[in-house]
Write a protein that holds these residues in place. Sequence first.
Motif: not given
Length: 279
Positions: A106-107, A182, A184, A187, A225, A229, A233
């Motif tokens: 992840h990092q 991430w 995309p 946010e 990705i 929710v 959308r």
Amino acid sequence: MKTVRLSNGVEMPQIGYGVYQVEPSECERCVSDALSVGYRMIDTAQAYHNEEGVGAAIAKSGIPRDELFVVSKVWISNYGYEKAKASISESLRKLGTDYIDLMLLHQPFCDRYGAYRALEEAYREGKLRAIGVSNFYPDNFIDLASNVEIPPMVNQVETHVFNQQIKAQKYMEEYGCRIMSWAPLAEGRNNFFTNPVLEAIGERYGKSVAQVALRWLTQRGVIIIPKSVRIERMEQNINILDFTLSDEDMAEIAKLDTGKSLFFDHHDGEVTKMFMGWR
Ligand SMILES: NC(=O)c1ccc[n+]([C@@H]2O[C@H](COP(=O)([O-])OP(=O)(O)OC[C@H]3O[C@@H](n4cnc5c(N)ncnc54)[C@H](OP(=O)(O)O)[C@@H]3O)[C@@H](O)[C@H]2O)c1
């Protein structure tokens, strides 16, 4: 679903559904909705605390496992060979699956070489179909790719219209690695959804700002990705392959690049200190 071929020949859907900041209690419903509107790739992570929800939705969907593509990530508290190895088993258990299609580190902090060896081993054992990294910017990416036996097949990094990662993508391609975005849709930061350039292009095609930005990424060969929710959308974000942006549109969007993160700079010492607090 359009796919991209990874360096080991595995075909990965280019469009998937991300579940960062999806509450564990909502995750099963969200992933079920995403599957119902056509998503077949799901991006989760140990650190999102919702791998069980992803697993439950997959189990209830009735979709054959080999038609799905599950992505997860090892968190830095599980780095080092032994802990990473145990955490892969734990992710498999939580996801209720015999194999994960793509597992990422992840990092780029802590004992990432030890953790990466655990990924390589699980890959050889067939528990992972592909392996890679996330948030490894060119310095860390080239260092790791040059010193491991199985170079990363995917690198998931912050990539959107305001931080386009053009140079980073070139380095990845040099090492046979695919870029995965991430955030995309950034946010929604920086007034993303009312950006006048994206709005004007969208009006010409009868598409939303989100659809224009996502189409632009896929035309660059980026794996995406988007997270939502809301089912309407989710549906909007996957239906982006029925139009093609012109070279002029691509050039207009290229001008939006600031070359800077809207979130955090992985080379800033204060950011490193923040991550050390999350070990
Ligand atoms: N590797 C990493 O370090 C890392 C970091 C961040 C994210 N990720 C992955 O990348 C995925 C996507 O990134 P992200 O979730 O940070 O952000 P994102 O997908 O760029 O944006 C999500 C935001 O946009 C809204 N949204 C989604 N579709 C929309 C639409 N069509 N119109 C208007 N608003 C819309 C969502 O709201 P609603 O939900 O209310 O619709 C949510 O607030 C994550 O879920 C995760 O899987 C990875």
